[in-house]
Design a protein around this motif. Structure first.
Motif, PDB file in Angstrom:
ATOM      1  N   GLY A  37       0.813  -1.213   0.000  1.00  0.00           N
ATOM      2  CA  GLY A  37       0.000   0.000   0.000  1.00  0.00           C
ATOM      3  C   GLY A  37       0.845   1.261   0.000  1.00  0.00           C
ATOM      4  O   GLY A  37       0.603   2.196  -0.779  1.00  0.00           O
ATOM      5  N   GLY A  38       1.862   1.297   0.865  1.00  0.00           N
ATOM      6  CA  GLY A  38       2.744   2.468   0.925  1.00  0.00           C
ATOM      7  C   GLY A  38       3.540   2.654  -0.349  1.00  0.00           C
ATOM      8  O   GLY A  38       3.688   3.782  -0.847  1.00  0.00           O
ATOM      9  N   GLY A  39       4.036   1.564  -0.901  1.00  0.00           N
ATOM     10  CA  GLY A  39       4.795   1.646  -2.147  1.00  0.00           C
ATOM     11  C   GLY A  39       3.931   2.121  -3.302  1.00  0.00           C
ATOM     12  O   GLY A  39       4.362   2.940  -4.127  1.00  0.00           O
ATOM     13  N   SER A  40       2.696   1.626  -3.358  1.00  0.00           N
ATOM     14  CA  SER A  40       1.777   2.058  -4.414  1.00  0.00           C
ATOM     15  C   SER A  40       1.441   3.543  -4.281  1.00  0.00           C
ATOM     16  O   SER A  40       1.396   4.276  -5.273  1.00  0.00           O
ATOM     17  CB  SER A  40       0.480   1.243  -4.361  1.00  0.00           C
ATOM     18  OG  SER A  40       0.756  -0.119  -4.552  1.00  0.00           O
ATOM     19  N   TYR A  41       1.218   3.982  -3.061  1.00  0.00           N
ATOM     20  CA  TYR A  41       0.922   5.396  -2.818  1.00  0.00           C
ATOM     21  C   TYR A  41       2.093   6.280  -3.240  1.00  0.00           C
ATOM     22  O   TYR A  41       1.917   7.290  -3.923  1.00  0.00           O
ATOM     23  CB  TYR A  41       0.574   5.602  -1.343  1.00  0.00           C
ATOM     24  CG  TYR A  41       0.330   7.043  -0.977  1.00  0.00           C
ATOM     25  CD1 TYR A  41      -0.842   7.678  -1.361  1.00  0.00           C
ATOM     26  CD2 TYR A  41       1.277   7.767  -0.255  1.00  0.00           C
ATOM     27  CE1 TYR A  41      -1.071   9.006  -1.036  1.00  0.00           C
ATOM     28  CE2 TYR A  41       1.065   9.087   0.071  1.00  0.00           C
ATOM     29  CZ  TYR A  41      -0.114   9.705  -0.319  1.00  0.00           C
ATOM     30  OH  TYR A  41      -0.333  11.018  -0.012  1.00  0.00           O
ATOM     31  N   LEU A  42       3.299   5.893  -2.824  1.00  0.00           N
ATOM     32  CA  LEU A  42       4.480   6.684  -3.191  1.00  0.00           C
ATOM     33  C   LEU A  42       4.720   6.656  -4.704  1.00  0.00           C
ATOM     34  O   LEU A  42       5.130   7.666  -5.286  1.00  0.00           O
ATOM     35  CB  LEU A  42       5.710   6.180  -2.440  1.00  0.00           C
ATOM     36  CG  LEU A  42       5.689   6.425  -0.925  1.00  0.00           C
ATOM     37  CD1 LEU A  42       6.884   5.755  -0.269  1.00  0.00           C
ATOM     38  CD2 LEU A  42       5.648   7.912  -0.613  1.00  0.00           C
ATOM     39  N   ALA A  43       4.458   5.520  -5.331  1.00  0.00           N
ATOM     40  CA  ALA A  43       4.611   5.441  -6.795  1.00  0.00           C
ATOM     41  C   ALA A  43       3.605   6.349  -7.489  1.00  0.00           C
ATOM     42  O   ALA A  43       3.938   7.006  -8.490  1.00  0.00           O
ATOM     43  CB  ALA A  43       4.435   3.998  -7.260  1.00  0.00           C
ATOM     44  N   ALA A  44       2.390   6.440  -6.959  1.00  0.00           N
ATOM     45  CA  ALA A  44       1.385   7.329  -7.543  1.00  0.00           C
ATOM     46  C   ALA A  44       1.784   8.796  -7.366  1.00  0.00           C
ATOM     47  O   ALA A  44       1.558   9.620  -8.255  1.00  0.00           O
ATOM     48  CB  ALA A  44       0.024   7.061  -6.917  1.00  0.00           C
ATOM     49  N   PRO A  48       3.626  11.946 -11.656  1.00  0.00           N
ATOM     50  CA  PRO A  48       3.666  13.183 -12.451  1.00  0.00           C
ATOM     51  C   PRO A  48       5.078  13.738 -12.672  1.00  0.00           C
ATOM     52  O   PRO A  48       5.274  14.591 -13.541  1.00  0.00           O
ATOM     53  CB  PRO A  48       2.831  14.185 -11.647  1.00  0.00           C
ATOM     54  CG  PRO A  48       2.251  13.469 -10.496  1.00  0.00           C
ATOM     55  CD  PRO A  48       2.889  12.136 -10.406  1.00  0.00           C
ATOM     56  N   LEU A  49       6.049  13.248 -11.923  1.00  0.00           N
ATOM     57  CA  LEU A  49       7.414  13.759 -12.072  1.00  0.00           C
ATOM     58  C   LEU A  49       8.014  13.305 -13.397  1.00  0.00           C
ATOM     59  O   LEU A  49       7.742  12.202 -13.871  1.00  0.00           O
ATOM     60  CB  LEU A  49       8.300  13.274 -10.920  1.00  0.00           C
ATOM     61  CG  LEU A  49       7.854  13.669  -9.503  1.00  0.00           C
ATOM     62  CD1 LEU A  49       8.740  12.983  -8.482  1.00  0.00           C
ATOM     63  CD2 LEU A  49       7.879  15.179  -9.321  1.00  0.00           C
ATOM     64  N   SER A  50       8.854  14.138 -13.973  1.00  0.00           N
ATOM     65  CA  SER A  50       9.489  13.776 -15.247  1.00  0.00           C
ATOM     66  C   SER A  50      10.492  12.631 -15.062  1.00  0.00           C
ATOM     67  O   SER A  50      10.755  11.887 -15.988  1.00  0.00           O
ATOM     68  CB  SER A  50      10.167  14.998 -15.865  1.00  0.00           C
ATOM     69  OG  SER A  50      11.178  15.467 -14.993  1.00  0.00           O
ATOM     70  N   TRP A  51      11.048  12.487 -13.904  1.00  0.00           N
ATOM     71  CA  TRP A  51      12.037  11.437 -13.616  1.00  0.00           C
ATOM     72  C   TRP A  51      11.426  10.345 -12.741  1.00  0.00           C
ATOM     73  O   TRP A  51      12.064   9.795 -11.861  1.00  0.00           O
ATOM     74  CB  TRP A  51      13.290  12.041 -12.978  1.00  0.00           C
ATOM     75  CG  TRP A  51      12.989  13.078 -11.923  1.00  0.00           C
ATOM     76  CD1 TRP A  51      12.738  14.392 -12.125  1.00  0.00           C
ATOM     77  CD2 TRP A  51      12.881  12.860 -10.520  1.00  0.00           C
ATOM     78  NE1 TRP A  51      12.480  15.020 -10.926  1.00  0.00           N
ATOM     79  CE2 TRP A  51      12.577  14.098  -9.931  1.00  0.00           C
ATOM     80  CE3 TRP A  51      13.012  11.749  -9.707  1.00  0.00           C
ATOM     81  CZ2 TRP A  51      12.398  14.254  -8.568  1.00  0.00           C
ATOM     82  CZ3 TRP A  51      12.848  11.912  -8.343  1.00  0.00           C
ATOM     83  CH2 TRP A  51      12.534  13.158  -7.787  1.00  0.00           C
ATOM     84  N   HIS A  52      10.159   9.988 -12.996  1.00  0.00           N
ATOM     85  CA  HIS A  52       9.452   9.005 -12.173  1.00  0.00           C
ATOM     86  C   HIS A  52       9.998   7.582 -12.319  1.00  0.00           C
ATOM     87  O   HIS A  52       9.901   6.791 -11.401  1.00  0.00           O
ATOM     88  CB  HIS A  52       7.948   9.025 -12.473  1.00  0.00           C
ATOM     89  CG  HIS A  52       7.597   8.562 -13.838  1.00  0.00           C
ATOM     90  ND1 HIS A  52       7.600   9.405 -14.924  1.00  0.00           N
ATOM     91  CD2 HIS A  52       7.246   7.341 -14.312  1.00  0.00           C
ATOM     92  CE1 HIS A  52       7.260   8.728 -16.001  1.00  0.00           C
ATOM     93  NE2 HIS A  52       7.037   7.478 -15.657  1.00  0.00           N
ATOM     94  N   LEU A  53      10.563   7.247 -13.457  1.00  0.00           N
ATOM     95  CA  LEU A  53      11.049   5.879 -13.658  1.00  0.00           C
ATOM     96  C   LEU A  53      12.133   5.480 -12.652  1.00  0.00           C
ATOM     97  O   LEU A  53      12.033   4.398 -12.045  1.00  0.00           O
ATOM     98  CB  LEU A  53      11.536   5.696 -15.101  1.00  0.00           C
ATOM     99  CG  LEU A  53      11.710   4.254 -15.551  1.00  0.00           C
ATOM    100  CD1 LEU A  53      10.417   3.469 -15.371  1.00  0.00           C
ATOM    101  CD2 LEU A  53      12.149   4.198 -16.999  1.00  0.00           C
TER     102      LEU A  53
END
Length: 165
Positions: A37-44, A48-53
């Motif tokens: 749950g925490g990982g999914s939230y942080l990934a969401a 929107p960040l350009s360097w999200h990968l």
């Protein structure tokens, strides 16, 4: 799952074979849910960040380490812990990479007690306390159906082995 017959002596039979109670797995399952749950939230949040990968890769690695540490390792410890009563002895085996064990011949056991608090009674487990002739009492925690195990162990201690007679 039966205890391996190859590890038993001649004319020795398994009376009880148990793993620790499932209550030991409650916190590891909760940890899994929190990590996912925490990982999914942080990934969401990072989407929107350009360097999200790179952020997602780091989150995935950290989450994988946490899942292995807090969920998989306790599950393996639970699965590889065996509490076995045979017609000749009481055995406890535990460990994943480094195994350890205790064998107490039934003839050396002088008393058997059990205890369980309110929560243990609600989920159906408890602590079995075994005293042998010369050692300090050994306590085995989280034994499922501890009263039944206590009764079966006491019966095995009280009965002479029919096959050896």
């Amino acid at each position: 799952m039966a205890y391996p017959d190859a590890l038993l002596g001649e004319h020795e039979h398994v009376v009880v074979h148990k793993h620790p109670h499932w209550k030991m797995l409650v916190l590891p399952v909760l940890a899994l849910l929190v990590v996912v749950g925490g990982g999914s939230y942080l990934a969401a949040l990072a989407a929107p960040l350009s360097w999200h990968l790179p952020v997602w890769v780091v989150l995935a690695v950290v989450a994988a380490i946490m899942v292995v540490w807090f969920t998989v390792a306790p599950l393996l410890r639970w699965r590889t812990t065996h509490f076995v009563i045979t017609t000749h002895r009481l055995m406890v085996r535990e460990g994943v990479f480094t195994r350890s064990g205790v064998d107490i011949p039934l003839g050396r056991i002088s008393s058997v007690r059990f205890r369980h608090g309110l929560l243990d009674r609600m989920v159906g487990c408890g602590t079995l306390v075994v005293e042998s002739a010369s050692d300090e009492p050994l306590e085995f925690d989280d034994i499922p159906a501890v009263e039944k195990v206590h009764t079966l162990l006491h019966r095995e201690i009280s009965q002479p082995d029919q096959e050896d007679a």
